[in-house]
Design an enzyme around this catalytic site. Sequence first.
Site, PDB file in Angstrom:
ATOM      1  N   GLY A  88      -7.258   5.393   5.091  1.00 37.72           N
ATOM      2  CA  GLY A  88      -6.740   6.270   4.054  1.00 37.72           C
ATOM      3  C   GLY A  88      -7.119   7.725   4.297  1.00 37.72           C
ATOM      4  O   GLY A  88      -8.178   8.027   4.847  1.00 37.72           O
ATOM      5  N   ASN A 136     -10.297  -0.569  10.616  1.00 38.46           N
ATOM      6  CA  ASN A 136      -9.088   0.026  10.044  1.00 38.46           C
ATOM      7  C   ASN A 136      -8.516   1.038  11.028  1.00 38.46           C
ATOM      8  O   ASN A 136      -9.182   2.026  11.355  1.00 38.46           O
ATOM      9  CB  ASN A 136      -9.424   0.729   8.730  1.00 38.46           C
ATOM     10  N   ARG A 138     -11.789   3.446  11.405  1.00 36.05           N
ATOM     11  CA  ARG A 138     -12.956   3.293  10.525  1.00 36.05           C
ATOM     12  C   ARG A 138     -13.402   1.848  10.543  1.00 36.05           C
ATOM     13  O   ARG A 138     -12.566   0.929  10.552  1.00 36.05           O
ATOM     14  CB  ARG A 138     -12.596   3.708   9.102  1.00 36.05           C
ATOM     15  N   SER A 147      -6.701  -2.282   1.944  1.00 42.58           N
ATOM     16  CA  SER A 147      -7.084  -1.672   0.674  1.00 42.58           C
ATOM     17  C   SER A 147      -7.708  -2.664  -0.306  1.00 42.58           C
ATOM     18  O   SER A 147      -7.616  -2.499  -1.516  1.00 42.58           O
ATOM     19  CB  SER A 147      -5.875  -0.980   0.006  1.00 42.58           C
ATOM     20  N   GLU A 207     -14.507  -5.448   9.164  1.00 44.90           N
ATOM     21  CA  GLU A 207     -13.176  -5.193   9.697  1.00 44.90           C
ATOM     22  C   GLU A 207     -13.079  -3.803  10.305  1.00 44.90           C
ATOM     23  O   GLU A 207     -13.952  -2.951  10.097  1.00 44.90           O
ATOM     24  CB  GLU A 207     -12.117  -5.352   8.610  1.00 44.90           C
ATOM     25  N   ASP A 234     -15.876  -1.084   8.699  1.00 48.44           N
ATOM     26  CA  ASP A 234     -16.601  -1.443   7.478  1.00 48.44           C
ATOM     27  C   ASP A 234     -17.660  -2.488   7.794  1.00 48.44           C
ATOM     28  O   ASP A 234     -17.369  -3.491   8.466  1.00 48.44           O
ATOM     29  CB  ASP A 234     -15.630  -1.975   6.426  1.00 48.44           C
ATOM     30  N   TYR A 288      -9.505   4.051  -4.757  1.00 48.31           N
ATOM     31  CA  TYR A 288      -8.436   5.013  -4.949  1.00 48.31           C
ATOM     32  C   TYR A 288      -8.262   5.565  -6.359  1.00 48.31           C
ATOM     33  O   TYR A 288      -7.569   6.565  -6.539  1.00 48.31           O
ATOM     34  CB  TYR A 288      -7.099   4.383  -4.525  1.00 48.31           C
ATOM     35  N   GLU A 336       0.811  -1.212   0.000  1.00 46.68           N
ATOM     36  CA  GLU A 336       0.000   0.000   0.000  1.00 46.68           C
ATOM     37  C   GLU A 336       0.853   1.274   0.000  1.00 46.68           C
ATOM     38  O   GLU A 336       0.382   2.337   0.384  1.00 46.68           O
ATOM     39  CB  GLU A 336      -0.942  -0.006   1.202  1.00 46.68           C
TER      40      GLU A 336
END
Length: 322
Positions: free
Chosen positions: A287, A283, A266, A161, A281, A268, A227, A33
Site C-alpha cells: 500500500g 507483499n 514489504r 490487506s 508473507e 511481514d 487503512y 482491494e
Amino acid sequence: MTEMNQPAVFQVTAQARQALGRVAVLMGGDSAERAVSLKSGEAVLSALQKAGVDAFGLDVQGSLLNVVANPRFDRAFIALHGRGGEDGTIQAILAQAGIPYTGSETLASALAMDKLRTKYVFQGCGLPTPPFRAMASEDEASDILAHLPVPLSVKPSREGSSIGIRKVYTRDELIDAYRDASRHDPLVLVEQWIEGPEFTVSVLQGQALPAIGLSTDHVFYDYDAKYITNDTRYQIPCGLPADQEARLQALSVAAMAVIGCRSWGRVDIMQDRAGDFWLLEVNTVPGMTDHSLVPMAARAAGISFEELVVRIVSDTLESGHA
C-alpha cells in the site's frame, strides 16, 4: 511514531524526465482491494507529478488487456492491489507488450500473492515460518486441530490487506472461519498464530529500510487497523536492540530474494515470546496510502515520498525490466 522532519520535495533532472518518458499509474482494478488501490494510485501519481515526472492515472477496470490495447505511455507504475494487479497477471500482459513496469516480475508476483506456496518456499529454503496446513474442506478441521496448536490463523491463500483473516481456537470456529475465507478463495491457509509483537520491513533496491513495530487494540493488524482507524501505533525505531533489528532486516531481504522479488516490497514478520522471528508473507505491491508502511519506513530513512516513487519507477530503466 517519532516526530520526523519532512524532506524537501525531490525533483528529477531533465535527463531523468526524458528517460522515463510518460508514466501510467495503474490503479483501481476489480479486486476486493479496489478502494485501497485507488488511494495508493492517487498518492503515487501526485508524488510523481510533484517530482516533475510526466505521469497520469489510469483506473483499470474490466479486461486487463485493454491496458495495452493502445498504450499511450512508456512505462507503468503498478499500484493495483489484489488479484489481477499483484498476482502476476498485469505483469505478464505488460511484459508481453514490451512495456516496462515497476516491481516484481510475473513469477515472483504470482508466488508472493499465494501465501500457501510462499510458505512452501520459505520452508524449503530453511527460512522460519509458522507451522501450517492447507485447508480445502470442512472435513479437514479435526485433523488440522490434531496437528497444529491453537490459536490458529485462518486466511484466504490469495487475498491481501488482511481480508478474510480470522483467529480461532475451536473446531466450530475453524469451520466458520474456513467458510468465510473460502468465499474469497477456495484454497485456505491455516497456520499457528504467533503470540507476540508484529514487525514489517520494507525493502528498497535490495536494502532493508528501518523496521516498523506495529501494535493495535484490534485482535490483529486487520483491514480497519491498516487503512481506516487512526489508533494503530507505529514504532520507529521499532524497539528492538540493534542486533535483533539487523537480524530482522536480513531475514526480510532473504525472504524477498527466495521469492525472486525485485526493486521493492514489504515483508511481514512476527516475533514470539522466546524472541524468535517468523515470516508471514511478502507483499510485492504494498500500500502507498497515508496509512501505509513503506512510505513511513522510507521517511524514517530520510527518503521523501517523491524520491521513493521516483526510485521505484527508475528501476524500470534497467535492462530486463520489461
